[in-house]
Design an enzyme around this catalytic site. Structure first.
Site, PDB file in Angstrom:
ATOM      1  N   HIS A 218     -14.073 -26.852  -8.191  1.00  0.00           N
ATOM      2  CA  HIS A 218     -13.652 -27.311  -7.020  1.00  0.00           C
ATOM      3  C   HIS A 218     -12.114 -28.405  -6.861  1.00  0.00           C
ATOM      4  CE1 HIS A 218     -14.712 -31.694  -7.685  1.00  0.00           C
ATOM      5  NE2 HIS A 218     -15.532 -31.201  -8.323  1.00  0.00           N
TER       6      HIS A 218
ATOM      7  N   SER B 183      -7.519 -25.792  -4.805  1.00  0.00           N
ATOM      8  CA  SER B 183      -6.466 -26.997  -4.787  1.00  0.00           C
ATOM      9  C   SER B 183      -6.505 -27.768  -5.974  1.00  0.00           C
ATOM     10  CB  SER B 183      -7.412 -27.842  -3.731  1.00  0.00           C
ATOM     11  OG  SER B 183      -6.402 -28.860  -3.380  1.00  0.00           O
TER      12      SER B 183
ATOM     13  N   ASP C 198      -2.411 -23.744   6.327  1.00  0.00           N
ATOM     14  CA  ASP C 198      -2.805 -24.694   5.268  1.00  0.00           C
ATOM     15  C   ASP C 198      -1.822 -26.054   5.480  1.00  0.00           C
ATOM     16  OD1 ASP C 198      -3.171 -26.323   3.142  1.00  0.00           O
ATOM     17  OD2 ASP C 198      -3.695 -24.672   1.945  1.00  0.00           O
TER      18      ASP C 198
ATOM     19  N   HIS D 219      -6.903 -25.009   4.837  1.00  0.00           N
ATOM     20  CA  HIS D 219      -6.846 -25.188   3.263  1.00  0.00           C
ATOM     21  C   HIS D 219      -8.414 -24.961   2.743  1.00  0.00           C
ATOM     22  CE1 HIS D 219      -5.574 -27.100  -0.616  1.00  0.00           C
ATOM     23  NE2 HIS D 219      -6.644 -28.018  -0.397  1.00  0.00           N
TER      24      HIS D 219
END
Length: 417
Positions: free
Chosen positions: A154, A225, A367, A395
């Site tokens: 993540h 990310s 984004d 995003h």
């Protein structure tokens, strides 16, 4: 550019300068305040980076180094005479107060939450990460090992929920073992006070918690990310057994000076609000700690208020994830992974491409957190990287709002390897 647009830009620049000038002063004052309170309430208080000098490196491994942005954030008020006077007065007062104070060392700082949920990781003596496993191998063939292992990583202030609540349910094939982790310092994973949360720290804990115990002899990596930089470091270290790397909205700033990366990701500006919040939390160590003290330490109160307002027993997992870190873990991950890790991303990409690893990049064209030119820069530097731009996605929504479509794309990538 038209005159009204130029005028608006000038006004925004002027207001931004005034606001951040005030925030510079506030952070410098809070530095003294926190230093005073820490010395009283903690047996071994951890110093801040305001007056610390960057240490001389004893290693050539860039993954192990602390980012220069921890030490190089300019603040014109730090050397002011009145703060020196305040520190001298603070030192005398804290010495007197400490004599009558009995300290008890804690795994958390006084400004971090100490509830049962937030301290649950301390019961895990081996210090391994929290891992959620979905093994979709058919029961009748359960004696066999799944043919494909996939590690999901993540992003900043996230957890394994980002994958388990969006993608896992849509991957139904019988030959995948899906492993979603909570990164070090986030979710239900350990949040040690003595860690600097460098790329090496994150990679080492993933190896210890996933690759070794599950005996992975080959795997795919999917990351979002900030997790993309960790994924690249992990995959480059295991380039002989990794099959593919899927990067979703990676903060890629090729061969940049670390301070330049901080300016690009968190430029000091008031608008849009998300950019302002990112700048405040990235540039100001003590203001950021105040925010974490108010929101993260008292997350139970905020969750109760939200439940009261929405009339539900449970709140969304995204809201819970925002508070499931300490200021120490978030601050160091931001600087040592996002800023410090950017300068070694090219090296990791080169290693993977030379090893023939398939790299796929996806980013939404809306984004507002990671600039859209990041994907273009990676494609220009490394033509072998496959790039997909998702129309209308930001995003997060390219995954959380398109779980089934995203899962189908992942399966097509894995099948092509």
């Amino acid at each position: 550019m038209s005159f009204p647009r130029k005028f608006g830009t000038a006004i925004h620049a002027a207001l931004s300068f005034i606001v951040f000038f005030f925030l510079d002063l506030l952070d410098a004052i809070l530095c003294v305040v926190y230093e005073f309170v820490d010395e009283i309430l903690e047996e071994n208080s951890t110093g801040c980076y305001c007056t610390a000098a960057a240490p001389q490196s004893q290693t050539t491994d860039e993954n192990e180094l602390s980012s220069e942005t921890l030490f190089g954030r300019r603040n014109i008020f730090r050397g002011m005479w009145f703060l020196g006077f305040a520190r001298e007065f603070k030192s005398k007062l804290s010495r007197k107060l400490r004599k009558s104070k009995i300290h008890q060392e804690s795994v958390n700082r006084w400004s971090d939450c100490g509830c049962k949920s937030c301290k649950s990781w301390t019961k895990n003596e081996d210090g391994n990460l929290h891992v959620v496993v979905k093994d979709s191998t058919s029961r009748e063939y359960s004696v066999q090992e799944p043919s494909e292992n996939v590690i999901f990583i993540h992003g900043f202030m996230g957890s394994s929920h980002f994958w388990t609540e969006t993608v896992f349910e849509h991957i139904q094939k019988d030959d995948y073992r899906l492993l979603a982790i909570d990164l070090l310092g986030f979710g239900e994973s350990p949040k040690p006070r003595d860690s600097l949360y460098t790329l090496k720290d994150h990679v080492d804990t993933i190896e210890r918690s996933v690759i070794k115990p599950y005996q992975l002899d080959s795997f795919h990596v999917v990351a979002h990310s900030m997790g993309c930089l960790i994924a690249l470091a992990l995959a480059a270290k295991h380039s002989n057994i990794v099959k593919s790397v899927t990067l979703v909205a990676p903060p890629y700033f090729p061969s940049s000076v670390e301070g330049s990366v901080l300016n690009r990701i968190a430029r000091k500006r008031l608008w849009p609000p998300l950019a302002f919040g990112t700048a405040v939390m990235s540039w100001y160590e003590h203001i950021g700690r105040c925010v974490c003290f108010i929101i993260c330490k008292h997350h139970k109160i905020w969750e109760w208020l939200i439940k009261l307002c929405i009339g539900k027993r449970e709140i969304h997992w995204k809201i819970k994830d925002i508070t499931r870190h300490t200021h120490h873990s978030a601050w160091h991950s931001m600087h040592n992974v996002i800023c410090g890790g950017s300068k070694v991303a090219d090296e990791h990409l080169e290693t993977l491409i030379k090893s023939g690893v398939k790299i796929h990049l996806m980013q939404g064209d809306c984004d507002q957190i990671v600039p859209s030119h990041c994907s273009g820069n990676m494609k220009r530097t490394f033509p072998a990287v496959e790039v997909d731009i998702i129309t209308g996605a930001d995003h997060d929504s390219m995954i959380s709002g398109r779980g089934e479509e995203f899962a189908e794309k992942l399966e097509s990538i894995w099948c092509s390897c």
